[in-house]
Design a protein around this motif. Sequence first.
Motif, PDB file in Angstrom:
ATOM      1  N   THR A  64       3.085 -43.614  29.888  1.00 13.64           N
ATOM      2  CA  THR A  64       1.971 -44.344  29.294  1.00 13.64           C
ATOM      3  C   THR A  64       1.914 -43.964  27.815  1.00 13.64           C
ATOM      4  O   THR A  64       2.542 -42.990  27.381  1.00 13.64           O
ATOM      5  N   HIS A  65       1.114 -44.701  27.062  1.00 12.12           N
ATOM      6  CA  HIS A  65       0.978 -44.411  25.635  1.00 12.12           C
ATOM      7  C   HIS A  65       0.463 -42.993  25.433  1.00 12.12           C
ATOM      8  O   HIS A  65       0.967 -42.243  24.583  1.00 12.12           O
ATOM      9  N   THR A  66      -0.524 -42.592  26.212  1.00 15.83           N
ATOM     10  CA  THR A  66      -1.102 -41.248  26.091  1.00 15.83           C
ATOM     11  C   THR A  66      -0.060 -40.172  26.396  1.00 15.83           C
ATOM     12  O   THR A  66       0.037 -39.172  25.684  1.00 15.83           O
ATOM     13  N   GLU A  67       0.730 -40.385  27.464  1.00 12.62           N
ATOM     14  CA  GLU A  67       1.774 -39.413  27.822  1.00 12.62           C
ATOM     15  C   GLU A  67       2.836 -39.318  26.722  1.00 12.62           C
ATOM     16  O   GLU A  67       3.276 -38.217  26.367  1.00 12.62           O
ATOM     17  N   ALA A  68       3.231 -40.475  26.177  1.00 11.19           N
ATOM     18  CA  ALA A  68       4.232 -40.480  25.114  1.00 11.19           C
ATOM     19  C   ALA A  68       3.713 -39.733  23.886  1.00 11.19           C
ATOM     20  O   ALA A  68       4.436 -38.928  23.276  1.00 11.19           O
ATOM     21  N   MET A  69       2.467 -39.961  23.512  1.00 12.19           N
ATOM     22  CA  MET A  69       1.896 -39.291  22.338  1.00 12.19           C
ATOM     23  C   MET A  69       1.758 -37.788  22.584  1.00 12.19           C
ATOM     24  O   MET A  69       1.934 -36.988  21.661  1.00 12.19           O
ATOM     25  N   THR A  70       1.458 -37.384  23.826  1.00  7.57           N
ATOM     26  CA  THR A  70       1.384 -35.953  24.152  1.00  7.57           C
ATOM     27  C   THR A  70       2.733 -35.285  23.949  1.00  7.57           C
ATOM     28  O   THR A  70       2.823 -34.195  23.367  1.00  7.57           O
ATOM     29  N   VAL A  71       3.799 -35.941  24.405  1.00  6.69           N
ATOM     30  CA  VAL A  71       5.149 -35.404  24.231  1.00  6.69           C
ATOM     31  C   VAL A  71       5.491 -35.324  22.748  1.00  6.69           C
ATOM     32  O   VAL A  71       5.982 -34.297  22.258  1.00  6.69           O
ATOM     33  N   ASN A 124       3.515 -35.147  20.191  1.00  3.65           N
ATOM     34  CA  ASN A 124       2.693 -34.152  19.488  1.00  3.65           C
ATOM     35  C   ASN A 124       3.169 -32.721  19.722  1.00  3.65           C
ATOM     36  O   ASN A 124       2.809 -31.817  18.961  1.00  3.65           O
ATOM     37  N   HIS A 125       3.958 -32.496  20.766  1.00  2.00           N
ATOM     38  CA  HIS A 125       4.504 -31.158  21.027  1.00  2.00           C
ATOM     39  C   HIS A 125       5.834 -30.938  20.301  1.00  2.00           C
ATOM     40  O   HIS A 125       6.400 -29.857  20.363  1.00  2.00           O
ATOM     41  N   MET A 126       6.332 -31.961  19.619  1.00  2.00           N
ATOM     42  CA  MET A 126       7.602 -31.854  18.901  1.00  2.00           C
ATOM     43  C   MET A 126       7.340 -31.498  17.443  1.00  2.00           C
ATOM     44  O   MET A 126       6.244 -31.704  16.939  1.00  2.00           O
ATOM     45  N   GLY A 166       9.360 -31.247  13.295  1.00  2.00           N
ATOM     46  CA  GLY A 166      10.490 -31.491  12.413  1.00  2.00           C
ATOM     47  C   GLY A 166      11.130 -32.863  12.581  1.00  2.00           C
ATOM     48  O   GLY A 166      10.477 -33.866  12.912  1.00  2.00           O
ATOM     49  N   ILE A 167      12.448 -32.886  12.346  1.00  2.00           N
ATOM     50  CA  ILE A 167      13.212 -34.134  12.370  1.00  2.00           C
ATOM     51  C   ILE A 167      13.197 -34.800  13.751  1.00  2.00           C
ATOM     52  O   ILE A 167      13.032 -36.020  13.829  1.00  2.00           O
ATOM     53  N   PRO A 168      13.337 -34.033  14.865  1.00  2.00           N
ATOM     54  CA  PRO A 168      13.271 -34.705  16.171  1.00  2.00           C
ATOM     55  C   PRO A 168      11.962 -35.473  16.386  1.00  2.00           C
ATOM     56  O   PRO A 168      11.952 -36.556  16.963  1.00  2.00           O
ATOM     57  N   ARG A 169      10.844 -34.912  15.887  1.00  2.00           N
ATOM     58  CA  ARG A 169       9.554 -35.597  16.007  1.00  2.00           C
ATOM     59  C   ARG A 169       9.556 -36.899  15.205  1.00  2.00           C
ATOM     60  O   ARG A 169       9.133 -37.946  15.700  1.00  2.00           O
ATOM     61  N   LEU A 170      10.044 -36.826  13.963  1.00  2.00           N
ATOM     62  CA  LEU A 170      10.101 -38.017  13.127  1.00  2.00           C
ATOM     63  C   LEU A 170      10.959 -39.096  13.782  1.00  2.00           C
ATOM     64  O   LEU A 170      10.569 -40.268  13.852  1.00  2.00           O
ATOM     65  N   MET A 171      12.132 -38.698  14.269  1.00  2.00           N
ATOM     66  CA  MET A 171      13.024 -39.669  14.912  1.00  2.00           C
ATOM     67  C   MET A 171      12.377 -40.273  16.160  1.00  2.00           C
ATOM     68  O   MET A 171      12.469 -41.476  16.396  1.00  2.00           O
ATOM     69  N   THR A 172      11.709 -39.434  16.957  1.00  2.00           N
ATOM     70  CA  THR A 172      11.049 -39.918  18.174  1.00  2.00           C
ATOM     71  C   THR A 172       9.939 -40.907  17.825  1.00  2.00           C
ATOM     72  O   THR A 172       9.788 -41.939  18.487  1.00  2.00           O
ATOM     73  N   LYS A 173       9.172 -40.608  16.793  1.00  2.00           N
ATOM     74  CA  LYS A 173       8.104 -41.523  16.379  1.00  2.00           C
ATOM     75  C   LYS A 173       8.678 -42.863  15.912  1.00  2.00           C
ATOM     76  O   LYS A 173       8.141 -43.920  16.242  1.00  2.00           O
TER      77      LYS A 173
END
Length: 177
Positions: free
Chosen positions: A127-134, A136-138, A140-147
């Motif tokens: 879900t959107h909430t689950e995806a944002m939770t994941v 938000n736990h990242m 650096g670069i992996p977070r940027l790429m995931t977003k």
Amino acid sequence: MSEKSTNPPQNPQKPQTDPPKARKLLEQVSDALRTKHYAYRTEQTYVDWIKRYILFHKKRHPNEMGAEEIREFISHLAVERKVATSTQNQALSAILFLYRIVLQKEITLPPELINPSRPKRLPTVLTHTEAMTVINHMRGIPRLMTKIMYGSGLRLMECMRLRVKDIDFDNHQIIVR
């Protein structure tokens, strides 16, 4: 004074050269894939599956094998390695490419090998909430790429190949090539 030529006399016989070596089978596969404009990743995958197929049959040349050996290899993948149906199909496509295009040998396969049945299951989606939770736990670069991937629907390799010139900040657009 006359000038003497310093060049040695020409030998009327041409030096013998060895005939060109025959290209290795996997090189022929790569050449055929490039000629047909397959993606580089597809080339790598097909060559790998063909290599596995040959090694599975103890390095026998594919010219010596046929439909029965293909069936054995695909069955091994399904039963012993427990690979997914899509993986079986990918391996089968690589092997059929080898036989049909490179070796120019037509192979008749049993019908159950051509269309292995896929299990019926619903896809698991966050879900959107689950995806944002994941996300938000990242960090650096992996977070940027995931977003970027989550927000735009880009695939991993598309995201990895992005360049600054592909991003239009004024119009909030990403150009995918």
